[in-house]
Scaffold this active site. Structure first.
Site, PDB file in Angstrom:
ATOM      1  CG  ASP A 133      -2.296   0.444   0.951  1.00 34.37           C
ATOM      2  OD1 ASP A 133      -2.466   1.650   0.713  1.00 34.37           O
ATOM      3  OD2 ASP A 133      -3.204  -0.403   0.948  1.00 34.37           O
TER       4      ASP A 133
ATOM      5  CB  SER B 299      -6.728   1.823   0.621  1.00 28.98           C
ATOM      6  OG  SER B 299      -5.394   2.252   0.779  1.00 28.98           O
TER       7      SER B 299
ATOM      8  NE  ARG C 225      -8.256   2.925   8.657  1.00 28.09           N
ATOM      9  CZ  ARG C 225      -7.819   3.039   7.407  1.00 28.09           C
ATOM     10  NH1 ARG C 225      -8.688   3.205   6.423  1.00 28.09           N
ATOM     11  NH2 ARG C 225      -6.530   3.005   7.142  1.00 28.09           N
TER      12      ARG C 225
ATOM     13  N   PRO D 231     -16.947   4.129   3.543  1.00 25.94           N
ATOM     14  CG  PRO D 231     -17.276   1.841   3.153  1.00 25.94           C
ATOM     15  CD  PRO D 231     -16.951   3.136   2.459  1.00 25.94           C
ATOM     16  CG  ASP D 232     -12.305   3.118   5.560  1.00 22.09           C
ATOM     17  OD1 ASP D 232     -12.903   4.074   5.033  1.00 22.09           O
ATOM     18  OD2 ASP D 232     -11.072   2.961   5.460  1.00 22.09           O
TER      19      ASP D 232
ATOM     20  CE  LYS E  17      -3.712   1.122   4.183  1.00 21.53           C
ATOM     21  NZ  LYS E  17      -4.453   2.182   3.460  1.00 21.53           N
TER      22      LYS E  17
ATOM     23  CG  ASP F 189      -1.721   4.646   2.341  1.00 21.59           C
ATOM     24  OD1 ASP F 189      -1.527   5.727   1.747  1.00 21.59           O
ATOM     25  OD2 ASP F 189      -2.826   4.306   2.783  1.00 21.59           O
TER      26      ASP F 189
END
Length: 521
Positions: A20, A70, A199, A271-272, A343, A410
């Site tokens: 990522d 992502s 999150r 959404p996350d 992730k 990332d």
């Protein structure tokens, strides 16, 4: 030869390894990937077939020029086709006027009229286009004004990750000026996404956000939103980390708190990072923290945040069928999805087409991310723990397909800390070396690629300030196995699933419009 499957003996796994934030950029300035020592990836790029993949704009279903992310990347990877994203769908609906006739949004407005209550618009106020977009906020305000609402309140979540760290001041000035011209619209709260959009179940952050929205209680109060941002900068806080701040009226009271019978529209479409705050408002069995007040509201999600919740959704998802995970499951193959917390949703929920379900034969392994405020403090994150576990799983002989994500380039790239990003790159390279060796021992192979760029551009080339957002650069894709693969053709993320199926000698379903990247000898 191609990867072959022997169901009665140890399997030779085919891995999709997603690094990522591993973007490609030739310029060395501000490039943490080129600054890092990466002997394993350097060797693989030199010796093995490789190509470039597009990860942004129309290649992944986003507007032209829009950087990838992502969620979008993993949706395209798993679907094996270009998946048109919520950002694109909402933009089109605004242009053609459908947005202003959306029945879910109209219901939220009707609730306000029926109860003589307030409409609260909350979400990421940013032009980044990753979680939300400012144009959607202005469209919601326009809709509310067209319907004659007099009490519209904006709860501003600030970005600083998908846009520069201090981009919010200009955006908030623009929004504040608009509100002053339209007295029915006011900014009620201001806070960084670090609090409102956590999150990782760091509930103490979500509670601060929730209390500001529902109680009018926060670390700071100020008379206007622009001052809230300016004073935060003076405290040394950048947009992402601005502590919750209440905007007060002329008498020093909160402009608004969320009350019973009010309507809320959460304008984020990704959404996350919208789930935790949503759960705090709507779940009866919520256990994240004690809610001093739980207003009974009409709650609207711009997109689907959690399929287990029965909530109105302005732009419900299209169902993606015949995604990679299902095709593998239908063939009786055993697959592993593995990542650390940051992730994990991407290699499961998003890779499965935005579905929570776990397919038959699909194992999942979650390695906890370190509990620290920002990942520049520990650039290694949990990469070594992920590697230890995946090496064991490779050598177990259990799995036909393994899908892995390394979050480091990332997540550390988002901090803007160049030296930390270099360490993150070197950590991942070390892990790649161990995994490729384990695959060689097991007779397996891998496609090594990324979902989007980040760490290759840690500095704004015009201003010299830290660059914390994703990039629109292409990413590399490397094939590590032996056999009859002569080369890889350039493509896009939606070509990865067809390529994996080609290596497994499985015909791709008709719904997968991507193509195999393999050029055979």
């Amino acid at each position: 030869m191609r990867i072959s499957l022997h169901m009665t003996q140890a399997r030779r796994p085919l891995m999709l390894m997603i690094l990522d934030g591993w973007g490609y950029r030739e310029e060395k300035e501000g490039n943490a990937i080129l600054a890092a020592s990466t002997p394993h990836l350097d060797r693989l790029q030199k010796e093995r077939p490789s190509c470039f993949l597009e990860t942004s704009g129309e290649a992944v279903g986003l507007p032209q020029g829009q950087m990838g992310n992502s969620e979008v990347g993993h949706l395209n990877i798993g679907a094996g086709r270009v998946v048109y994203q919520d950002l694109t769908k909402i933009n089109v609906s605004i242009r053609n006027g459908d947005f202003f006739e959306n029945p879910v949004l109209l219901d939220a407005i009707s609730n306000v009229k029926l109860n003589n209550s307030s409409l609260h618009l909350m979400g990421l106020v940013s032009y980044g286009g990753v979680h939300s977009h400012m144009t959607h906020l202005y469209a919601l305000i326009k809709l509310a004004q067209e319907k004659g609402l007099k009490k519209v309140y904006i709860h501003v979540f600030l970005d600083g990750r998908d846009v520069p760290p201090k981009a919010a001041l200009g955006d908030v000035k623009e929004l504040d000026a608009f509100c002053k011209e339209n007295q029915s619209v006011k900014i009620a709260t201001v806070q960084g996404r670090y609090y409102a959009m956590d999150r990782d179940k760091r509930w103490e952050r979500t509670k601060l956000a929730y209390d500001a929205l529902t109680l009018g209680v926060a670390p700071y109060k100020t008379s206007d939103a622009v001052t809230a941002v300016s004073e935060a900068y003076e405290r040394g806080e950048t947009d992402e980390f601005i502590k919750p701040t209440i905007v007060t009226d002329s008498e020093g009271n909160p402009e608004a708190v969320i009350q019973d019978t009010d309507s809320i529209v959460f304008l984020n479409f990704r959404p996350d990072r919208a789930r935790q705050l949503t759960w705090a408002f709507v779940k009866d069995d919520f256990e994240g923290f004690t809610r001093e007040k739980r207003p009974k509201v009409h709650y609207v999600c711009m997109a689907q945040y959690d399929e287990t919740l029965d909530l109105p959704i302005a732009f419900p998802p299209e169902e993606l069928t015949d995604v990679l995970g299902k095709v593998l499951s239908d063939r009786g193959l055993i697959q592993l999805r593995i990542a650390e917390t940051e992730k994990y949703a991407h290699v499961t929920f998003f890779l499965n087409g935005g579905q929570e379900k776990c397919y038959s034969g699909e194992d999942r392994c979650l390695i906890p991310s370190p509990k620290i405020s920002t990942y520049d403090l520990k650039p290694e994150m949990s990469a070594y723990e992920v590697t230890d576990e995946v090496v064991k799983r490779i050598l177990s002989g259990k799995y036909d397909v393994i899908i892995l994500n390394f979050a480091n380039m990332d997540m550390v790239g988002h901090t803007g800390d160049f030296e930390a990003a270099v360490k993150a790159v070197e950590t991942v390279d070390n892990c790649v070396g161990r995994i490729v060796e384990a695959l060689r021992t097991a007779g397996g192979a891998a496609l090594i690629t990324a979902d989007h760029g980040n760490a290759e551009q840690m500095e704004n080339s015009h201003t010299g300030e830290p660059h914390t957002a994703h990039t629109s650069n292409p990413v590399k894709c490397i094939y590590t196995g032996n056999g009859e693969v002569k080369a890889l053709e350039n493509g896009k993320l939606s070509d990865l699933a067809p390529t994996l199926l080609d290596l497994l000698e499985i015909p791709k379903p008709e719904k997968m419009t991507g193509r195999s990247l393999i050029v055979r000898k």
